[in-house]
Design a protein around this motif. Structure first.
Motif, PDB file in Angstrom:
ATOM      1  N   LYS A  49       6.269  -9.167   6.352  1.00 29.74           N
ATOM      2  CA  LYS A  49       7.850  -9.545   6.502  1.00 29.74           C
ATOM      3  C   LYS A  49       8.740  -9.020   5.533  1.00 29.74           C
ATOM      4  CE  LYS A  49      10.142 -13.810   7.727  1.00 29.74           C
ATOM      5  NZ  LYS A  49       9.874 -15.019   7.826  1.00 29.74           N
ATOM      6  N   VAL A  50       9.956  -8.660   5.907  1.00 25.22           N
ATOM      7  CA  VAL A  50      10.995  -8.245   4.886  1.00 25.22           C
ATOM      8  C   VAL A  50      11.421  -9.532   3.895  1.00 25.22           C
ATOM      9  CG1 VAL A  50      13.193  -7.343   4.665  1.00 25.22           C
ATOM     10  CG2 VAL A  50      11.746  -6.605   6.399  1.00 25.22           C
ATOM     11  N   SER A  51      11.351  -9.320   2.706  1.00 28.78           N
ATOM     12  CA  SER A  51      11.712 -10.505   1.972  1.00 28.78           C
ATOM     13  C   SER A  51      12.428  -9.779   0.531  1.00 28.78           C
ATOM     14  CB  SER A  51      10.550 -11.178   1.514  1.00 28.78           C
ATOM     15  OG  SER A  51       9.463 -10.471   0.853  1.00 28.78           O
ATOM     16  N   GLN A  52      13.124 -10.649  -0.113  1.00 29.55           N
ATOM     17  CA  GLN A  52      13.704 -10.050  -1.428  1.00 29.55           C
ATOM     18  C   GLN A  52      12.984 -10.607  -2.571  1.00 29.55           C
ATOM     19  OE1 GLN A  52      17.918 -11.459  -1.164  1.00 29.55           O
ATOM     20  NE2 GLN A  52      18.659  -9.212  -0.892  1.00 29.55           N
ATOM     21  N   THR A  53      12.708  -9.583  -3.653  1.00 33.20           N
ATOM     22  CA  THR A  53      12.057  -9.723  -4.798  1.00 33.20           C
ATOM     23  C   THR A  53      13.399 -10.405  -5.739  1.00 33.20           C
ATOM     24  OG1 THR A  53      12.481  -7.648  -5.702  1.00 33.20           O
ATOM     25  CG2 THR A  53      10.386  -8.159  -4.304  1.00 33.20           C
ATOM     26  N   GLN A  54      12.683 -10.575  -6.945  1.00 33.86           N
ATOM     27  CA  GLN A  54      13.560 -11.409  -7.830  1.00 33.86           C
ATOM     28  C   GLN A  54      14.617 -10.336  -8.334  1.00 33.86           C
ATOM     29  OE1 GLN A  54      13.535 -14.011  -9.827  1.00 33.86           O
ATOM     30  NE2 GLN A  54      11.840 -15.113  -8.561  1.00 33.86           N
ATOM     31  N   ARG A  55      14.512  -9.017  -8.235  1.00 31.02           N
ATOM     32  CA  ARG A  55      15.552  -8.187  -8.723  1.00 31.02           C
ATOM     33  C   ARG A  55      16.327  -7.881  -7.424  1.00 31.02           C
ATOM     34  NH1 ARG A  55      11.430  -4.037 -12.006  1.00 31.02           N
ATOM     35  NH2 ARG A  55      11.259  -5.090 -13.824  1.00 31.02           N
ATOM     36  N   GLY A  56      16.171  -8.420  -6.317  1.00 31.09           N
ATOM     37  CA  GLY A  56      16.998  -8.103  -5.286  1.00 31.09           C
ATOM     38  C   GLY A  56      16.768  -6.805  -4.311  1.00 31.09           C
ATOM     39  N   SER A  57      15.510  -6.248  -4.510  1.00 32.82           N
ATOM     40  CA  SER A  57      15.000  -5.117  -3.714  1.00 32.82           C
ATOM     41  C   SER A  57      14.244  -5.759  -2.634  1.00 32.82           C
ATOM     42  CB  SER A  57      13.978  -4.089  -4.738  1.00 32.82           C
ATOM     43  OG  SER A  57      12.999  -4.830  -4.741  1.00 32.82           O
ATOM     44  N   ARG A  58      14.379  -4.935  -1.433  1.00 36.20           N
ATOM     45  CA  ARG A  58      13.709  -5.820  -0.029  1.00 36.20           C
ATOM     46  C   ARG A  58      12.557  -4.873  -0.023  1.00 36.20           C
ATOM     47  NH1 ARG A  58      18.416  -6.431   4.034  1.00 36.20           N
ATOM     48  NH2 ARG A  58      17.293  -8.515   4.483  1.00 36.20           N
ATOM     49  N   THR A  59      11.407  -5.836   0.235  1.00 42.60           N
ATOM     50  CA  THR A  59      10.155  -4.969   0.622  1.00 42.60           C
ATOM     51  C   THR A  59       9.727  -5.471   2.221  1.00 42.60           C
ATOM     52  OG1 THR A  59       8.983  -7.074  -0.170  1.00 42.60           O
ATOM     53  CG2 THR A  59       9.339  -5.069  -1.606  1.00 42.60           C
ATOM     54  N   GLY A  60       8.891  -4.620   2.734  1.00 44.18           N
ATOM     55  CA  GLY A  60       8.391  -5.392   4.209  1.00 44.18           C
ATOM     56  C   GLY A  60       8.337  -3.993   4.977  1.00 44.18           C
ATOM     57  N   GLY A  61       7.450  -4.336   6.191  1.00 43.51           N
ATOM     58  CA  GLY A  61       7.251  -2.973   6.849  1.00 43.51           C
ATOM     59  C   GLY A  61       5.831  -3.109   7.463  1.00 43.51           C
ATOM     60  N   ILE A  62       5.177  -2.167   7.667  1.00 40.63           N
ATOM     61  CA  ILE A  62       3.848  -1.783   8.124  1.00 40.63           C
ATOM     62  C   ILE A  62       3.066  -0.886   6.871  1.00 40.63           C
ATOM     63  CG2 ILE A  62       2.159  -0.791   9.939  1.00 40.63           C
ATOM     64  CD1 ILE A  62       4.597  -0.942  12.012  1.00 40.63           C
ATOM     65  N   GLU A  63       2.029  -1.545   6.386  1.00 40.67           N
ATOM     66  CA  GLU A  63       1.354  -0.954   5.376  1.00 40.67           C
ATOM     67  C   GLU A  63      -0.098  -0.704   5.950  1.00 40.67           C
ATOM     68  OE1 GLU A  63       0.998  -3.941   2.415  1.00 40.67           O
ATOM     69  OE2 GLU A  63       3.196  -3.873   1.865  1.00 40.67           O
ATOM     70  N   THR A  64      -0.524   0.348   5.541  1.00 45.17           N
ATOM     71  CA  THR A  64      -2.107   0.703   6.033  1.00 45.17           C
ATOM     72  C   THR A  64      -2.884   0.074   4.621  1.00 45.17           C
ATOM     73  OG1 THR A  64      -1.223   2.475   7.244  1.00 45.17           O
ATOM     74  CG2 THR A  64      -3.720   2.515   6.723  1.00 45.17           C
ATOM     75  N   ILE A  65      -3.834  -0.704   4.930  1.00 47.46           N
ATOM     76  CA  ILE A  65      -4.835  -0.962   3.932  1.00 47.46           C
ATOM     77  C   ILE A  65      -6.232  -1.049   4.511  1.00 47.46           C
ATOM     78  CG2 ILE A  65      -3.281  -2.572   2.863  1.00 47.46           C
ATOM     79  CD1 ILE A  65      -4.627  -4.902   4.288  1.00 47.46           C
ATOM     80  N   GLU A  66      -7.158  -0.926   3.451  1.00 49.29           N
ATOM     81  CA  GLU A  66      -8.717  -1.147   3.628  1.00 49.29           C
ATOM     82  C   GLU A  66      -8.983  -2.576   3.749  1.00 49.29           C
ATOM     83  OE1 GLU A  66      -7.911   0.668   0.912  1.00 49.29           O
ATOM     84  OE2 GLU A  66      -8.379   2.642   1.602  1.00 49.29           O
TER      85      GLU A  66
END
Length: 115
Positions: A49-66
């Motif tokens: 889910k798209v969320s904001q971190t402490q510094r204000g940057s936005r993270t989220g999207g589709i990640e490929t993990i093992e």
């Protein structure tokens, strides 16, 4: 003592048709569920889910993990033959700080070499 440890080179012996026969390093061992995470094996897409971190940057999207797979579906790779092998143990007497100690060493059953 665990037969498969973090950093070991393993081969997938059963499971998904695409992953069977692949070799990779163990990234993580989950002892409570008897599972291991192997590099490059069972890659799944995780939607974050798209969320904001402490510094204000936005993270989220589709990640490929093992994703983890059961430890019975992997086999340690023999350092000499580069094929799957079972793991055995050998006890050795080692002297440390002037005291003799008994140490268990993992041994590849196929070639007899230390792992």
């Amino acid at each position: 003592m665990a037969k498969i440890k973090k950093g070991d080179l393993v081969v997938v012996i059963s499971g998904n048709r695409d992953d069977r026969g692949k070799q990779g390093r163990v990234l993580e061992v989950l002892t409570d569920s008897n599972r291991v995470v192997v590099e490059g094996v069972r890659r799944v897409k995780k939607h974050t889910k798209v969320s904001q971190t402490q510094r204000g940057s936005r993270t989220g999207g589709i990640e490929t993990i093992e994703a983890p797979i059961h430890v019975s579906n992997v086999m340690l790779v023999d350092p000499e033959t580069k094929k799957g092998t079972r793991v055995g143990y050998r006890t050795e007497e080692v002297e440390r700080n002037g005291r003799a100690r008994t140490v268990r060493v993992r041994v590849a059953k196929r070639s007899g070499k230390d792992v």
